[in-house]
Design a protein around this motif. Structure first.
Motif, PDB file in Angstrom:
ATOM      1  N   TYR A 227     -12.153 -30.755 -89.485  1.00 53.65           N
ATOM      2  CA  TYR A 227     -12.081 -30.582 -88.028  1.00 53.65           C
ATOM      3  C   TYR A 227     -10.677 -30.890 -87.517  1.00 53.65           C
ATOM      4  O   TYR A 227     -10.121 -30.158 -86.686  1.00 53.65           O
ATOM      5  N   LYS A 228     -10.080 -31.970 -88.043  1.00 55.07           N
ATOM      6  CA  LYS A 228      -8.715 -32.335 -87.648  1.00 55.07           C
ATOM      7  C   LYS A 228      -7.743 -31.197 -87.951  1.00 55.07           C
ATOM      8  O   LYS A 228      -6.907 -30.844 -87.114  1.00 55.07           O
TER       9      LYS A 228
ATOM     10  N   VAL B 161      -8.178 -28.393 -85.482  1.00 63.70           N
ATOM     11  CA  VAL B 161      -7.562 -28.741 -84.190  1.00 63.70           C
ATOM     12  C   VAL B 161      -6.059 -28.492 -84.246  1.00 63.70           C
ATOM     13  O   VAL B 161      -5.472 -27.923 -83.316  1.00 63.70           O
TER      14      VAL B 161
ATOM     15  N   LEU C 288      -2.294 -24.750 -75.785  1.00 63.72           N
ATOM     16  CA  LEU C 288      -3.298 -25.600 -75.130  1.00 63.72           C
ATOM     17  C   LEU C 288      -4.006 -24.921 -73.965  1.00 63.72           C
ATOM     18  O   LEU C 288      -5.013 -25.424 -73.472  1.00 63.72           O
TER      19      LEU C 288
ATOM     20  N   TYR D 283      -0.263 -33.900 -77.433  1.00 59.40           N
ATOM     21  CA  TYR D 283      -1.712 -33.683 -77.453  1.00 59.40           C
ATOM     22  C   TYR D 283      -2.273 -33.943 -78.850  1.00 59.40           C
ATOM     23  O   TYR D 283      -3.289 -34.635 -79.001  1.00 59.40           O
ATOM     24  N   LEU D 284      -1.596 -33.404 -79.862  1.00 57.35           N
ATOM     25  CA  LEU D 284      -2.086 -33.572 -81.235  1.00 57.35           C
ATOM     26  C   LEU D 284      -1.962 -35.012 -81.709  1.00 57.35           C
ATOM     27  O   LEU D 284      -2.807 -35.491 -82.478  1.00 57.35           O
TER      28      LEU D 284
ATOM     29  N   LYS E 257      -2.494 -37.582 -79.893  1.00 53.11           N
ATOM     30  CA  LYS E 257      -3.659 -38.267 -79.328  1.00 53.11           C
ATOM     31  C   LYS E 257      -4.943 -37.850 -80.036  1.00 53.11           C
ATOM     32  O   LYS E 257      -5.754 -38.695 -80.443  1.00 53.11           O
ATOM     33  N   ARG E 258      -5.145 -36.532 -80.195  1.00 53.83           N
ATOM     34  CA  ARG E 258      -6.388 -36.040 -80.798  1.00 53.83           C
ATOM     35  C   ARG E 258      -6.499 -36.470 -82.259  1.00 53.83           C
ATOM     36  O   ARG E 258      -7.570 -36.896 -82.711  1.00 53.83           O
ATOM     37  N   CYS E 259      -5.398 -36.395 -82.990  1.00 58.75           N
ATOM     38  CA  CYS E 259      -5.443 -36.762 -84.404  1.00 58.75           C
ATOM     39  C   CYS E 259      -5.673 -38.260 -84.582  1.00 58.75           C
ATOM     40  O   CYS E 259      -6.353 -38.680 -85.522  1.00 58.75           O
ATOM     41  N   THR E 260      -5.128 -39.050 -83.670  1.00 59.67           N
ATOM     42  CA  THR E 260      -5.374 -40.498 -83.721  1.00 59.67           C
ATOM     43  C   THR E 260      -6.852 -40.787 -83.500  1.00 59.67           C
ATOM     44  O   THR E 260      -7.449 -41.630 -84.193  1.00 59.67           O
ATOM     45  N   GLU E 261      -7.470 -40.085 -82.553  1.00 58.50           N
ATOM     46  CA  GLU E 261      -8.904 -40.267 -82.293  1.00 58.50           C
ATOM     47  C   GLU E 261      -9.725 -39.914 -83.542  1.00 58.50           C
ATOM     48  O   GLU E 261     -10.647 -40.645 -83.922  1.00 58.50           O
ATOM     49  N   ILE E 262      -9.386 -38.801 -84.156  1.00 58.86           N
ATOM     50  CA  ILE E 262     -10.132 -38.365 -85.352  1.00 58.86           C
ATOM     51  C   ILE E 262      -9.872 -39.322 -86.514  1.00 58.86           C
ATOM     52  O   ILE E 262     -10.788 -39.683 -87.258  1.00 58.86           O
TER      53      ILE E 262
END
Length: 427
Positions: free
Chosen positions: A195-196, A199, A208, A385-386, A388-393
């Motif tokens: 999924y990462k 993204v 985006l 953006y990436l 933040k999103r990659c850190t969450e994942i």
């Protein structure tokens, strides 16, 4: 309970004692390897196990096979099914396996051939619990190992056969439950990794804004891109940094060295080795600057990629197996590093790699790969953006990996408590 006299075992039930592993067995022997250069000895139908087959689990199949001629021209012996085996050297030293089929093995594998008073699966679990004790018998340097005599002399609990079978049967069921839970968590981790990457790929090819007008990129593996984006080859986006340590470098200069195997796709640089220049490998030459990124051009299946985003990394010396790439002024180093982790880019690296066992891509081919990119302002937005999103994942992955570690420790403790009699199998 009473003290066994053996530190790794600790207390055992009053009716138990301890014994050397060889007295559980009809025989204990190591295998042998046919001449690897004689093709007549390989691709036969006799299962053959290397030390790497010992992975602390039931071994259900062989990956390599030898011919009868290969068997006859080596010191290997047939190992009967339902036998405990152990790796004696290498990275898997001390690992055990339990084979369910007749096979033979190489000289780095010892087989414990059971006698009538041994339920072989119990010995498998006992040796699994004795790992730290077993590794104290290692001798040698880089190729440390354990000899067959020591393997015979390992001290394990001596348990009546009926109880051996009861313990092993209970542990088979309990470990199967835990393994199923581990497998589920591992599946989720792989799904999160996939999924990462999706993204990342979506962001570096589509941007985006889902409502932006699109156009055909003209590149099959990229597909449609935002109308205002451009497509360029890697050579138009970055330069290969050729900076290397000279052979005239002071022999006493010390540095931290990063080899291909010390960089992973998920973690980036995770290990270094400290050397004086005079003692360093000949491939320890490549230099990098802050804002560069590195990717392996050999063993490309490892996907060894990282951004040089700290001064510490900029001070390392890298293997000549890395390409060190310096983004041009109109390209954000973070955006370029995310491109290098996108599915379409990695697939092109694989397509352009040459070789089977050690695939590699030459620098010319690497720089011909086409990539899409917007203005540098939008690149920075996408990178933020990436991040933040990659850190969450990554945080979700970390939670799952922690759960896997906990389950493995729980499994380890359950096995130990039952094979040493600290817990009793209830009827």
């Amino acid at each position: 309970m009473k003290y066994s006299g053996i530190p790794w075992i600790g207390e055992i039930p009053n009716g138990w004692s301890t014994i050397q592993a060889k007295f559980y067995c009809k025989s204990v022997y190591a295998g042998g390897t046919p001449d690897s250069n004689n093709m007549d000895y390989w691709d036969g139908d006799i299962p053959w196990l290397p030390s790497g087959a010992c992975q602390d689990c039931v071994v259900k199949e062989a990956k390599k096979f030898i011919t009868q001629a290969g068997f006859d021209n080596s010191t290997t012996k047939l190992i009967p099914p339902y036998t405990t085996i152990m790796a004696m050297t290498g990275a898997t030293c001390g690992n055990v396996g339990y084979i369910t089929f007749e096979a033979c093995a190489n000289q780095s594998v010892v087989a414990y051939i059971k006698r009538s008073n041994l339920f072989s699966k119990y010995l498998f679990y006992a040796l699994l619990s004795a790992r730290e004790y077993i590794l104290t018998y290692q001798t040698g340097g880089a190729q440390a190992g354990i000899n067959v005599q020591n393997c015979k002399n390992f001290i394990v609990p001596y348990v009546p056969i009926a109880e051996q079978q009861k313990i092993a049967s209970f542990l088979d069921g309990k470990c199967a439950e835990i393994d199923e839970m581990i497998a589920l968590q591992e599946k989720i981790v792989e799904e999160l990794k996939a999924y990462k990457q999706s993204v990342i790929t979506e962001a570096v090819t589509k941007g985006l804004n889902p409502d932006v007008p699109m156009k055909d990129s003209g590149i099959e593996w990229i597909g449609e891109i935002p109308e205002h984006w451009e497509v360029g080859r890697m050579k138009n986006l970055c330069n290969q940094n050729p900076n290397s340590l000279s052979e005239k470098t002071d022999k006493d200069i010390e540095f931290d060295y990063v080899d291909i195997g010390s960089v992973s796709f998920e973690k980036g640089v995770f290990n270094t080795e400290h050397y004086k220049f005079s003692e360093a490998p000949s491939r320890a030459r490549r230099k990098a600057n802050f804002g560069d990124f590195i990717m392996s051009t050999v063993r490309t299946y490892l996907r060894a990629i990282d951004v040089i985003d700290t001064q510490e990394k900029a001070n390392y010396i890298y293997s000549t197996g890395f390409a060190v790439l310096t983004p041009k002024a109109h390209i954000s180093y973070k955006f370029l590093s995310y491109i290098s982790k996108s599915q379409y880019f990695l697939e092109q690296v694989t397509t352009l790699s040459r070789g089977i066992n050690y695939p590699s891509i030459n620098s010319t081919d690497l720089m011909t790969i086409c990539v899409a990119h917007p203005s540098i302002e939008e690149q920075i937005q996408i990178s933020d953006y990436l991040d933040k999103r990659c850190t969450e994942i990554d945080n979700l992955i970390s939670i799952k990996l922690s759960k896997i570690d906990s389950l493995k420790e729980y499994k380890k403790s359950i096995i130990y408590e039952y094979v040493t009699g600290k817990k009793e199998v209830k009827e």
